[in-house]
Design a protein around this motif. Sequence first.
Motif, PDB file in Angstrom:
ATOM      1  N   ASN A  66      38.109  34.606  46.363  1.00 28.11           N
ATOM      2  CA  ASN A  66      39.040  35.476  45.808  1.00 28.11           C
ATOM      3  C   ASN A  66      38.708  37.044  46.830  1.00 28.11           C
ATOM      4  O   ASN A  66      39.933  37.446  46.981  1.00 28.11           O
ATOM      5  N   GLN A  67      37.865  37.096  47.474  1.00 29.98           N
ATOM      6  CA  GLN A  67      37.567  38.165  48.542  1.00 29.98           C
ATOM      7  C   GLN A  67      38.480  38.022  49.616  1.00 29.98           C
ATOM      8  O   GLN A  67      38.975  38.948  50.447  1.00 29.98           O
ATOM      9  N   ASN A 105      41.370  36.625  49.263  1.00 28.08           N
ATOM     10  CA  ASN A 105      42.955  36.829  48.788  1.00 28.08           C
ATOM     11  C   ASN A 105      43.430  35.407  49.129  1.00 28.08           C
ATOM     12  O   ASN A 105      44.580  35.294  49.360  1.00 28.08           O
ATOM     13  N   ASP A 121      45.401  32.341  47.079  1.00 25.61           N
ATOM     14  CA  ASP A 121      45.913  32.181  45.923  1.00 25.61           C
ATOM     15  C   ASP A 121      45.904  30.758  45.653  1.00 25.61           C
ATOM     16  O   ASP A 121      46.261  30.345  44.442  1.00 25.61           O
ATOM     17  N   ASP A 140      38.750  34.519  34.290  1.00 29.81           N
ATOM     18  CA  ASP A 140      39.422  35.421  35.235  1.00 29.81           C
ATOM     19  C   ASP A 140      40.655  35.595  34.939  1.00 29.81           C
ATOM     20  O   ASP A 140      41.629  34.650  34.830  1.00 29.81           O
ATOM     21  N   PHE A 181      42.593  38.232  35.956  1.00 30.31           N
ATOM     22  CA  PHE A 181      43.321  39.115  36.647  1.00 30.31           C
ATOM     23  C   PHE A 181      43.589  38.495  38.301  1.00 30.31           C
ATOM     24  O   PHE A 181      44.625  38.620  38.805  1.00 30.31           O
ATOM     25  N   THR A 182      42.510  37.625  38.788  1.00 28.77           N
ATOM     26  CA  THR A 182      42.822  37.437  40.282  1.00 28.77           C
ATOM     27  C   THR A 182      42.743  35.868  40.388  1.00 28.77           C
ATOM     28  O   THR A 182      42.361  35.420  41.463  1.00 28.77           O
ATOM     29  N   ARG A 183      42.826  35.114  39.054  1.00 27.01           N
ATOM     30  CA  ARG A 183      42.782  33.670  39.167  1.00 27.01           C
ATOM     31  C   ARG A 183      43.461  32.879  39.978  1.00 27.01           C
ATOM     32  O   ARG A 183      44.875  32.896  40.046  1.00 27.01           O
TER      33      ARG A 183
END
Length: 401
Positions: A188-189, A191, A193, A237, A239-241
Motif C-alpha cells: 500500500n505504501q 501505491n 493498485d 480496507d 480506502f486504499t484496497r
Amino acid sequence: MSSQKGLNGLVLKIVSRCNINCSYCYMYNMGDESYRLLPKKMAGNVVDHIMERAARHCDEFEMKEFEFILHGGEPLLAGKSFFREFVEKAKKQFEKKQVRLRIGVQTNGILLDTEWCRLLNTLSVNIGISIDGPADRHDRYRKDHQLNGTHAKTLLGLHTAQLESCKIGVLSVMDASTDPQAMYNYFNQLNIDDLDFLWPDHNYEKLPALYQHQSPRPDYTPFGDWWIRLFDCWFADRFTRPRIRFLNQVVLMILGRDAGFESIGQEENRYLIVETDGSIEASDYLKACGDGFTKEGLNIERHELSEAFHTPLMKMHRQSHRMLSDTCRRCSIKEVCGGGHIAHRFGKDKGFANPSIYCFDLMKLLTHIQNKILDNLSAKTIREAGLAKMSYQDALRSINM
C-alpha cells in the motif's frame, strides 16, 4: 468453427537467461536443466511463426481478443529493438483481423529506466514487476549472480515506471513465515493498485520447508492461515484496497461467477508457453516436476496451436480443474477450488492424481472467505443466491477426514 474454445493467449519466453538468480525459481533452480539447450534469445523467424499461428488460431476460433505475455528469464535482456519489432509484427498481423491485442511483460524491474519505460508506454505494453516485499524478505530469495540483494534496484525500476505513468502490476511469491499485515501495508505504501501473490511452487516431491518433511495435514495450515490474515486486512480496507487477483477471483466465484484461472475455479487453462526455440509447452510451473518434464515435441514452426490440445500434458493442464483426484471429487468446495494448481498435485507415485499439497490450506481459506462474505450480505440476498455457510470442519467431513 471448432466446438472447443481457443486460447486466450501465449506466454512467450523471449529469452532463456536471467540477470538474477532467485532461489525458488522453477526455471533454473527446481531441477529442470532444459534451459541450457535453448537459444538465449528468441529469433525473428520464431516470432514470425508465432504471429502466423496465433492469427490463424484467432480465425479458427473466431477470437476477438488475444494476449501475448513476454517472459523469460528476464525479458528485457532481449533488448529494445526486439520489443519494437515484436509489437510492429503483432500489429501488422492482428489489426486487419480486428482482434483486440494485449501485450504485457513480466520483469524483475532491474533494467527499467526512463528510456525503457517510455518505450513500453509508446508500445502500449503493460508492465508486471516481481517484488517479494521489503528488502529483508525480497533479498532473502531474489539475489543477483554475485549473491547481492536486488531490492533497491527493483524499487528504482518501479518508481521510474510510476513516474512515467506506466500501467503496472506487482507479482509477489508469498512467504507464509512473514506477517501478512506488514506485507499488505508495504505494498500500500508503494501505491500498488494491482497486486497478486503466488503460492510457492512445491509438490509431493518437494515439500515446503514449513512442512518440516511431513505430509500435509488438516491441523497444520500455515499457508491458509497467512492468506486468511491477508484477506481480513484487504476486506476491511475501505480506502486504499488494491486489486489482489487471487482474492478477487475467489470472491467472484463464491458469488457465482466463474472467473477462475490456473490456480482455482472450473475454467479451462487457456494459455500455453512458447520457448525461445519455438517449442510449445504447457504451464512453465510444471518445470518444477522434473528435468525436461514439459517437453512434448511440438514446435510453433511445424504445429498449429490447436494441436497442443491433444498432447497428454497440455491436455491435462488445459482440463486440470476437471481432471480431479477421487478426494477432490468428493469435496464440497471443488467448484471454487478446482483442485488447486495442477503443479501442486504432482507426486511420482500417482502423477497428478492427488489433491494439491495446499489442499487443507485452500479449504480453510475458502470456507473463511465464504463465511466472511455471507456475514456482509442480507438474508434475502443469501437466500436468492442459494448460498449457505460452511465451516472448515464441514468441508473436511465432505472428504471423509
